[in-house]
Design an enzyme around this catalytic site. Structure first.
Site, PDB file in Angstrom:
ATOM      1  N   TYR A  60      22.770  72.083  33.153  1.00 30.02           N
ATOM      2  CA  TYR A  60      22.852  71.947  31.688  1.00 30.02           C
ATOM      3  C   TYR A  60      21.699  72.699  31.028  1.00 30.02           C
ATOM      4  CZ  TYR A  60      26.334  68.199  32.288  1.00 30.02           C
ATOM      5  OH  TYR A  60      27.452  67.471  32.624  1.00 30.02           O
TER       6      TYR A  60
HETATM    7  N1  LIG Z   1      31.003  66.271  35.042  1.00 26.94           N
HETATM    8  C1  LIG Z   1      31.380  67.187  34.207  1.00 26.94           C
HETATM    9  O1  LIG Z   1      32.002  68.191  34.564  1.00 26.94           O
HETATM   10  C2  LIG Z   1      31.042  67.032  32.735  1.00 26.94           C
HETATM   11  C3  LIG Z   1      31.627  67.904  31.811  1.00 26.94           C
HETATM   12  C4  LIG Z   1      31.314  67.710  30.459  1.00 26.94           C
HETATM   13  C5  LIG Z   1      30.445  66.690  30.078  1.00 26.94           C
HETATM   14  N2  LIG Z   1      29.865  65.880  31.007  1.00 26.94           N
HETATM   15  C6  LIG Z   1      28.928  64.799  30.626  1.00 26.94           C
HETATM   16  O2  LIG Z   1      29.542  64.004  29.626  1.00 26.94           O
HETATM   17  C7  LIG Z   1      28.684  63.949  28.474  1.00 26.94           C
HETATM   18  C8  LIG Z   1      29.498  63.729  27.239  1.00 26.94           C
HETATM   19  O3  LIG Z   1      30.431  64.809  27.060  1.00 26.94           O
HETATM   20  P1  LIG Z   1      30.812  65.287  25.610  1.00 26.94           P
HETATM   21  O4  LIG Z   1      29.566  65.615  24.871  1.00 26.94           O
HETATM   22  O5  LIG Z   1      31.850  66.309  25.747  1.00 26.94           O
HETATM   23  O6  LIG Z   1      31.415  63.911  25.025  1.00 26.94           O
HETATM   24  P2  LIG Z   1      32.293  63.603  23.741  1.00 26.94           P
HETATM   25  O7  LIG Z   1      31.943  62.203  23.371  1.00 26.94           O
HETATM   26  O8  LIG Z   1      33.714  63.899  24.002  1.00 26.94           O
HETATM   27  O9  LIG Z   1      31.789  64.616  22.626  1.00 26.94           O
HETATM   28  C9  LIG Z   1      30.526  64.448  22.045  1.00 26.94           C
HETATM   29  C10 LIG Z   1      30.425  65.291  20.798  1.00 26.94           C
HETATM   30  O10 LIG Z   1      31.355  64.830  19.818  1.00 26.94           O
HETATM   31  C11 LIG Z   1      30.745  64.832  18.536  1.00 26.94           C
HETATM   32  N3  LIG Z   1      30.660  63.411  18.110  1.00 26.94           N
HETATM   33  C12 LIG Z   1      30.247  62.353  18.868  1.00 26.94           C
HETATM   34  N4  LIG Z   1      30.318  61.221  18.166  1.00 26.94           N
HETATM   35  C13 LIG Z   1      30.796  61.524  16.956  1.00 26.94           C
HETATM   36  C14 LIG Z   1      31.073  60.749  15.814  1.00 26.94           C
HETATM   37  N5  LIG Z   1      30.892  59.432  15.784  1.00 26.94           N
HETATM   38  N6  LIG Z   1      31.550  61.395  14.718  1.00 26.94           N
HETATM   39  C15 LIG Z   1      31.745  62.732  14.719  1.00 26.94           C
HETATM   40  N7  LIG Z   1      31.489  63.523  15.790  1.00 26.94           N
HETATM   41  C16 LIG Z   1      31.009  62.926  16.907  1.00 26.94           C
HETATM   42  C17 LIG Z   1      29.383  65.484  18.713  1.00 26.94           C
HETATM   43  O11 LIG Z   1      29.514  66.909  18.641  1.00 26.94           O
HETATM   44  P3  LIG Z   1      29.492  67.736  17.273  1.00 26.94           P
HETATM   45  O12 LIG Z   1      28.602  67.031  16.305  1.00 26.94           O
HETATM   46  O13 LIG Z   1      29.012  69.099  17.691  1.00 26.94           O
HETATM   47  O14 LIG Z   1      30.926  67.769  16.815  1.00 26.94           O
HETATM   48  C18 LIG Z   1      29.056  65.159  20.148  1.00 26.94           C
HETATM   49  O15 LIG Z   1      28.124  66.032  20.728  1.00 26.94           O
HETATM   50  C19 LIG Z   1      27.883  65.261  28.547  1.00 26.94           C
HETATM   51  O16 LIG Z   1      26.679  65.209  27.812  1.00 26.94           O
HETATM   52  C20 LIG Z   1      27.632  65.339  30.030  1.00 26.94           C
HETATM   53  O17 LIG Z   1      26.549  64.490  30.371  1.00 26.94           O
HETATM   54  C21 LIG Z   1      30.180  66.032  32.341  1.00 26.94           C
END
Ligand SMILES: NC(=O)c1ccc[n+]([C@@H]2O[C@H](COP(=O)([O-])OP(=O)(O)OC[C@H]3O[C@@H](n4cnc5c(N)ncnc54)[C@H](OP(=O)(O)O)[C@@H]3O)[C@@H](O)[C@H]2O)c1
Length: 374
Positions: A60
């Site tokens: 990351y």
């Molecule tokens: N193992 C793997 O292959 C893999 C892959 C991906 C992720 N991950 C892990 O999973 C974690 C979470 O993934 P993700 O960040 O994709 O999760 P997600 O919860 O689907 O998306 C998070 C994003 O959504 C937006 N958001 C979150 N809460 C919100 C709200 N209440 N209102 C409006 N927008 C909101 C924000 O981005 P914006 O403000 O930019 O819109 C935030 O960064 C990562 O940090 C990582 O640790 C693992």
């Protein structure tokens, strides 16, 4: 359920918060990440709210995410209180095949780097990030076993892997008396439910907790994007990554817009935000232990943590369940519906589970129907 109730990770003694903090965005400079002060504020707020489970990876933000997490943990002397999870697999040196993948040589290299950046001498939960297609499961298992027994890691799990590989790893571990894996990390949300076919049943059978990633489908399920022709528009990660070739960010599909319409309606009826309903749904799905949430603002985090403080009534839950149900394809179509009835003899059969049977089971009615026929 509440954010303050801990859960164990699969069949293990590791206790974690029911929502983990994802830090993939920490230190990102590509338009959808968070700078150091904002990352620190999000981290601090998560800990103040009672969270103990932090997810990062060596890959990351080119190691910056691990460095920031290490710094934030050390500055507040939180190492013992927190469960730190990180990952290996991605290549750190182009042209060098042993600087990536899941072979023993790379795992040791990757772990040394992670421990240095995280300023610690052990990782609580070490994830294989992605199946590399070549490393034999026996080698992976023996490497993880040695790392657990030498104290460099406490537990391990598999992310983004075929279910057959997971099943083979766990079965071999059990047969050979090696350390067992405790969890799977996979994309899972109302918009991405393909793991329900193989991985969820495997997790149930093998005692694995599922930590869903992108539980909001990269922010799509927060309801802040609107349809615009064949694509979508709004403020956030998916706007920045609209032309990305990475399929993970391809969320503006007809199917997903239909799921979102149902989610928006259900959220309105519950007087909750769409993000809260989407997180509540995934957190209460079978085998899920701790969805990994991301945030670019502390207000998002605070609101998301509230997602566990209510229940979705069964009629509304059914609408959500039906909205994004995975397509019934071969061979799964043999396991339910008319073909399944030919196996059961048209009699309901419930596999044994440790949970008590519902007292008002409807099993009697069809059985009586069957008896009357004979
Ligand atoms: N193992 C793997 O292959 C893999 C892959 C991906 C992720 N991950 C892990 O999973 C974690 C979470 O993934 P993700 O960040 O994709 O999760 P997600 O919860 O689907 O998306 C998070 C994003 O959504 C937006 N958001 C979150 N809460 C919100 C709200 N209440 N209102 C409006 N927008 C909101 C924000 O981005 P914006 O403000 O930019 O819109 C935030 O960064 C990562 O940090 C990582 O640790 C693992």
């Amino acid at each position: 359920m509440s954010f303050h109730e801990y859960t164990t990770v699969g069949r293990s003694g590791l206790r974690v918060s029911p929502l983990s903090l994802g830090t993939m965005t920490f230190g990102g400079t590509t338009g959808w990440g968070t700078d150091e002060p904002t990352s620190r504020a999000i981290f601090d707020r998560y800990v103040e709210l009672g969270g103990n489970f932090i997810d990062t990876a060596d890959g990351y933000t080119d190691g910056k995410s691990e460095e920031l997490v290490g710094k934030f943990v050390a500055d507040r002397s939180l190492r013992n209180r927190l469960v730190l999870a990180t990952k290996f697999t991605f290549n750190a040196q182009s042209g060098n095949p042993n600087a990536g993948g899941n072979g023993r040589k790379n795992v040791y290299r990757a772990l040394e780097g992670s421990l240095r950046r995280l300023k610690t001498d052990y990782v609580d939960l070490y994830w294989m990030h992605v199946w590399d297609g070549v490393t034999p499961v026996e080698e992976l298992l023996s490497t993880m076993n040695d790392l657990v027994r030498s104290g460099k890691i406490r537990y391990f799990g598999l992310s983004d892997s075929p279910a057959w590989y997971v099943a083979r790893a766990q079965t071999l571990a059990e047969k050979e008396g090696k350390e067992r894996l405790i969890a799977l990390q996979l994309e899972y949300s109302l918009a991405e439910r393909n793991i329900e076919r193989e991985h969820v049943p495997a997790a149930r059978e093998l005692g694995l907790g599922i930590c869903p990633w992108s539980p909001l489908a990269s922010g799509f399920l927060a309801g802040k994007y609107r349809r615009e022709g064949a694509t979508g528009k709004g403020e956030g990660r998916l706007e920045v990554l609209k032309s990305s070739a990475n399929p993970v960010f391809n969320k503006f599909t007809d199917r997903n817009w239909r799921v979102l319409d149902v989610l928006l309606d259900v959220a309105k009826q519950l007087d909750k935000s769409p993000a809260q309903v989407a997180l509540n749904w995934v957190a209460t799905q079978p085998c899920v232990c701790s969805p990994i949430i991301g945030a670019t603002k502390t207000a998002q985090l605070e609101s998301n943590v509230e997602s566990l403080s209510f229940s979705i009534p069964s009629d509304l839950r059914k609408r959500l369940d039906d909205a994004g149900k995975p397509e019934l394809i071969h061979p799964y179509m043999f396991f339910e519906g008319v073909i399944h009835d030919r196996i059961t003899g048209d009699v309901p059969i419930r596999a044994w589970t440790p949970e008590p049977r519902h007292r008002e089971s409807s099993a009697a009615a069809p059985a009586a129907k069957h008896a009357a026929k004979s």
